[in-house]
Design a protein around this motif. Structure first.
Motif, short mmCIF file in Angstrom:
data_model
loop_
_atom_site.label_atom_id
_atom_site.label_comp_id
_atom_site.label_asym_id
_atom_site.label_seq_id
_atom_site.Cartn_x
_atom_site.Cartn_y
_atom_site.Cartn_z
N TYR A 133 -1.54 -3.60 0.42
CA TYR A 133 -0.30 -3.49 -0.35
C TYR A 133 0.28 -4.85 -0.73
N ILE A 134 -0.12 -5.91 -0.03
CA ILE A 134 0.25 -7.25 -0.49
C ILE A 134 -0.57 -7.61 -1.72
N CYS A 138 2.07 -6.34 -4.54
CA CYS A 138 3.06 -7.40 -4.30
C CYS A 138 2.69 -8.71 -5.00
N PHE A 141 3.23 -8.36 -8.65
CA PHE A 141 4.66 -8.48 -8.96
C PHE A 141 5.01 -9.92 -9.28
N ILE A 197 7.10 -2.99 -12.19
CA ILE A 197 7.78 -3.32 -10.93
C ILE A 197 8.66 -2.16 -10.47
N LEU A 201 7.89 -0.03 -6.97
CA LEU A 201 8.71 -0.54 -5.87
C LEU A 201 8.94 0.50 -4.78
N VAL A 204 5.81 0.95 -2.49
CA VAL A 204 5.56 -0.20 -1.62
C VAL A 204 6.53 -0.20 -0.44
#
Length: 275
Positions: A133-134, A138, A141, A197, A201, A204
């Motif tokens: 998920y990073i 992320c 993003f 994003i 969001l 995440v």
């Protein structure tokens, strides 16, 4: 990128969602198949996200890096980037295939997929999920925001110079087609990055919360955690549709290529009939 978004819709919506709900006992629930579906979902989703980053970087190079533009913005480079990101997405998503075990065995055929207990308890799997998920979304993003800010700053700076030169030469503020194109470019960049994003969001944040709180099961369909997770999935899936819609609405060349793709099978049939 539109093709990757379409694959997300096919694998996640049609196979995983519609197939799981409306066809509760079908070939989709054979263990080997229902193991494959999450892998395809994660791979196509990751490809979709990173191709969005690649598109953003391509626009950044085309607008802000004149010297690099001639070398990077080519069909050959695009093919290499597409192939590399697709392969890397598949490799990074491969471990998701191994987190399930058969729910039951009927006539020596394993059916259904049950998540292995070690997925929830193993620190290695916890680290992998955090890394996943990073990596998606992320890091995208940050990259999309950074590249779009730099691109928009360059567009605004060039627009101020152009406006000043036109005012000096004409003495009046006439409508400038180039300025209109630049405004459309800014709106396109903001639309893509903003929708990406906002729609990602919720998922995440919830996934990180679920891992920290060790949420493994839901008590019922009215469980607040279950509802939140389903809403986050819905928003994330919508992000796979918005980019294509944005391109259709704003890009003339994209609309032309889409029309050509739709017309191609019919044109081919007509040519074959004439032969």
């Amino acid at each position: 990128m539109a093709a990757a978004d379409l694959l997300v819709v096919i694998t996640d919506v049609i196979f995983a969602r519609v197939g799981g709900i409306y066809f509760p006992v079908s070939f989709l629930h054979i263990t080997h198949v229902c193991r494959l579906i999450p892998f395809l979902v994660f791979a196509s989703t990751e490809a979709s996200v990173w191709l969005t980053v690649a598109f953003t970087f391509d626009r950044f190079v085309a607008i802000c890096c004149e010297k690099l533009k001639t070398k990077y913005c080519t069909e050959k480079t695009a093919a290499v980037v597409l192939g590399t990101l697709s392969v890397l997405s598949c490799l990074e998503s491969l471990p998701w295939y191994f987190i399930y075990q058969p729910g039951t065995i009927i006539d020596n055929v394993p059916w259904f997929c049950v998540t292995e207990a070690y997925f929830f308890n193993s620190p290695i799997w916890a680290a992998f999920e955090l890394f996943h998920y990073i990596l998606t979304p992320c890091v995208p993003f940050f990259l999309i925001l950074l590249l779009n800010v730099l691109t928009i700053r360059r567009i605004l700076a060039a627009s101020r110079v152009r406006r000043g030169l036109r005012n000096r030469s004409n003495g009046e503020n006439h409508k400038d087609p180039e300025m209109e194109n630049r405004k459309k470019s800014i709106i396109l960049l903001f639309s893509i990055s903003g929708s990406f994003i906002l729609l990602w969001l919720t998922k995440v944040v919830y996934k990180m919360f679920a891992r920290i709180a060790n949420i493994q099961y839901y008590t019922s369909a009215t469980d607040s955690n279950f509802i939140t997770e389903e809403i986050s999935f819905m928003l994330q899936l919508l992000s796979s549709c918005t980019n294509t819609c944005i391109y259709v609405l704003t890009q003339t060349k994209f609309r032309e290529e889409l029309k050509n793709a739709v017309k191609y099978p019919f044109n081919l049939i007509v040519r074959l009939v004439k032969l």
